[in-house]
Design an enzyme around this catalytic site. Sequence first.
Site, PDB file in Angstrom:
ATOM      1  N   THR A   9     -13.408  34.049 -22.882  1.00 19.44           N
ATOM      2  CA  THR A   9     -11.978  34.294 -23.081  1.00 19.44           C
ATOM      3  C   THR A   9     -11.110  33.178 -22.491  1.00 19.44           C
ATOM      4  O   THR A   9     -11.210  32.883 -21.293  1.00 19.44           O
ATOM      5  CB  THR A   9     -11.597  35.629 -22.410  1.00 19.44           C
ATOM      6  OG1 THR A   9     -12.443  36.645 -22.946  1.00 19.44           O
ATOM      7  CG2 THR A   9     -10.136  35.974 -22.649  1.00 19.44           C
ATOM      8  N   GLU A  10     -10.288  32.560 -23.322  1.00 13.08           N
ATOM      9  CA  GLU A  10      -9.342  31.526 -22.900  1.00 13.08           C
ATOM     10  C   GLU A  10     -10.033  30.424 -22.086  1.00 13.08           C
ATOM     11  O   GLU A  10      -9.429  29.853 -21.179  1.00 13.08           O
ATOM     12  CB  GLU A  10      -8.183  32.139 -22.099  1.00 13.08           C
ATOM     13  CG  GLU A  10      -7.517  33.318 -22.795  1.00 13.08           C
ATOM     14  CD  GLU A  10      -6.591  32.924 -23.938  1.00 13.08           C
ATOM     15  OE1 GLU A  10      -5.751  32.038 -23.738  1.00 13.08           O
ATOM     16  OE2 GLU A  10      -6.736  33.490 -25.038  1.00 13.08           O
ATOM     17  N   LEU A  11     -11.295  30.167 -22.442  1.00 11.70           N
ATOM     18  CA  LEU A  11     -12.120  29.136 -21.788  1.00 11.70           C
ATOM     19  C   LEU A  11     -12.289  29.344 -20.277  1.00 11.70           C
ATOM     20  O   LEU A  11     -12.448  28.390 -19.513  1.00 11.70           O
ATOM     21  CB  LEU A  11     -11.581  27.728 -22.094  1.00 11.70           C
ATOM     22  CG  LEU A  11     -11.992  27.222 -23.484  1.00 11.70           C
ATOM     23  CD1 LEU A  11     -10.981  27.658 -24.538  1.00 11.70           C
ATOM     24  CD2 LEU A  11     -12.161  25.718 -23.505  1.00 11.70           C
TER      25      LEU A  11
END
Lengths: 379, 389
Positions: free
Chosen positions: B139-141
């Site tokens: 998620t979101e890197l």
Amino acid sequence: MRYGVSDKLALKVAMFGWEYPPHVVGGLGVHSAELTRRLVSYGVEVDFYKPKIDGSPTDKHIRFVEILLGGAVTPDTYTLKDFNSAVTEYNTKLIEEFDPTGVSIIHCHDWIAAEAAVELSRRYGIPLVSTVHSTELDRSAFFYPQKWIMDIERTLIHNSTRVITVSKHEREMIRRYYGRSDIRVVYNGFNPLPLVKSDYSKHNRVVFIGRVTAQKGPIFLVRAAKRFCEETGGEVVFCGTGSSDFEVRAEAARLGLEGRVRLLGYVDNHEMGYWLTQSDAYVLPAVSEPFGITVLEAMGAGLPAIVSKTTGVAEELFNVLRFDYWDTDELADLMIAVTQSRGLRFTLGLLGRVETSKFSWSRCAEETYAVYKEVVAGG
Amino acid sequence: MAKHFLLCFEAHQPHRLGRVRFWDGDVSFWESYNNEVLGRVSSKCYLKANSMLLGEDTLRGGFSISGSLLEQLEEAGRTDVLEGFSKLFDSGRFEPIGETYHHSLSSLVDSSEFLEQVGMHRSAVNRLFGVTPKVFVNTELIFSRRIIPKISGAGYRTVFAEGAPTLLRGRNPNMVYSVGGVRVLIRNNALSDDIGFRFSDKSWSEYPLTADKYASWVERSPGDLVTVYIDYETFGEHHPVESGVFEFARHLGRELASRGVKMLTPSEAAEALGQSGELEADEYTSWADVEKDLSAWLSNEMQREAFEAIYRLEAPVKNTGDPALLREWRLLTESDHLYYCSTKAQSAEVHLYFNPYKNPYTAFINLSNAIHIISKKVGYTEVKPYETQ
């Protein structure tokens, strides 16, 4: 903006007020003193006209012209026995006692001295600046506005060179109901209550501070209290008194909230500070509040503020919870949220406290001074 | 000079909460607004961008499409959008990237939820598109050495990470690294944000950005591989069609090819390029905000309180064995709910752009009321789960 010596004008202002510390009922008296003291420090000469009421001001450097009224004058405007004749007498005597020597601006606060201000401005050709702190529509919550007062307000507004309001909300009131739209907004400031600071622990209590009148919407808080008390077992405390006391008590009784909704009556600053530290939120469900200095006092103490959308000060604040004053479900849910969540209290309280610094009496005085300069320059 | 270019897109839409009341019986989602956004983004972005990518043979890359978006597209009957993705994967030029089904922060929690959500996502992609993701993006890197065991446990050998200063510590972002035996593809944030954030900014000194100019920047970048990871909504939603962002992408493949820069899919990149050493990755990094850490979701007291409360409910919810309740709870794990509660002034503009309530406090109250409702359902009413005193 700062005004250095080189920027100073030889300016003399005749200020027409009603209350002035130590005699203060609402925001008007505080505003009058905070503004005038600063103007004097900028080099403005001020003649401050006010009725002679118990406890004369002690400020040096300000020339007070205290008008002695014949009737009974008590410190509380709103319980004045014969308020109407006192107003008439004040205006008549203001006209008689006014000294126009060197006066460059007449600055009139609200409607009470408006008739004299308009007449004197016309008679001597002195520009008139008026500050509208509230209108009859605000004070009556639109319910029983007195036409004769509105007429005076309209005359003042239309005969002023410049009109100042204490919020955009109030500017819109003037535009819509009094028909003037070139209005300057100058926000009030506030002084944080010394040593009053929330510790964000849970109190299961919200607090209302202010006059208990229709304008402040106390009845909506009582209705929201029903759900709030049922869900949380919390309580609502009213600090203040006013013409809606009985209605509030009756509504609380009808909803079975006796003991959970408490009316403490008038409280002094010390006691107000106590309740701010013993509550989870400050609530103001005002129907129409031109500004709302107590919102800033509560927020300055780090308390989350739950404020109606029709409260002027909230228009400039991000870190507040805003609601439609009539939406008691929304209000109840906001009250529950702040009492249930320390995270919300802490975040909202902390950021709200920091945000209040954008309001100051210095900014108020500087912006008012800027208006004077425009007027004197013929703008 | 970089000879390889990897272009990846994140496509995600959350289940935004409605105005949930403390005393409500069920958690209500903002159906009308969710549908409105889905409809708008589908027509302005997904459909147009899909057909643009399909029509331009020179373009290759990867897609992470969240389970939240996939199921919303299915529920809304947007087979046109799903078919577009399907064709892109069938072409072999694009491949799906694995992630957590609900775009959640479950990687930060010591429980089985992460593995379950990664499995759910893999199944959904497989069922809808007949392909299995081979590389992973959290998620979101969000990345750290601490989540490596989870990523390998889920069967992935390659993962994306933001080229954050705290991760690279001065090293070149345009290389492939390893952490705990897992290959790490590093997002080049400058070249990503040139497209994702700055593309339509007229006050930007490089405005307007052309494919030609951009390709020359890529070519001149030192290293093996430039990885660009952006929101798919960059096309048509963050930047309007008039900005020329579609035209930009259409020409990018050819401009890169003319400079000898080859576009790859994520697994091609993982296979073709050697690793240039191990990163420590002791701290959490992500692609969010200026800080590029967890602060977009977990910096204020409201966010921490809600995050803890959500995952404290995991075991009680799972113990009920009630699939409807589990689903209701999982929708609360979507990281967007916490993102909307951000009060960071520095990034306020970006957070409020995405925040449907335009106010972090309303976002928090809805979330915390939703948590309360689920707490009540699992019998947690005595202990108010989000009162941490």
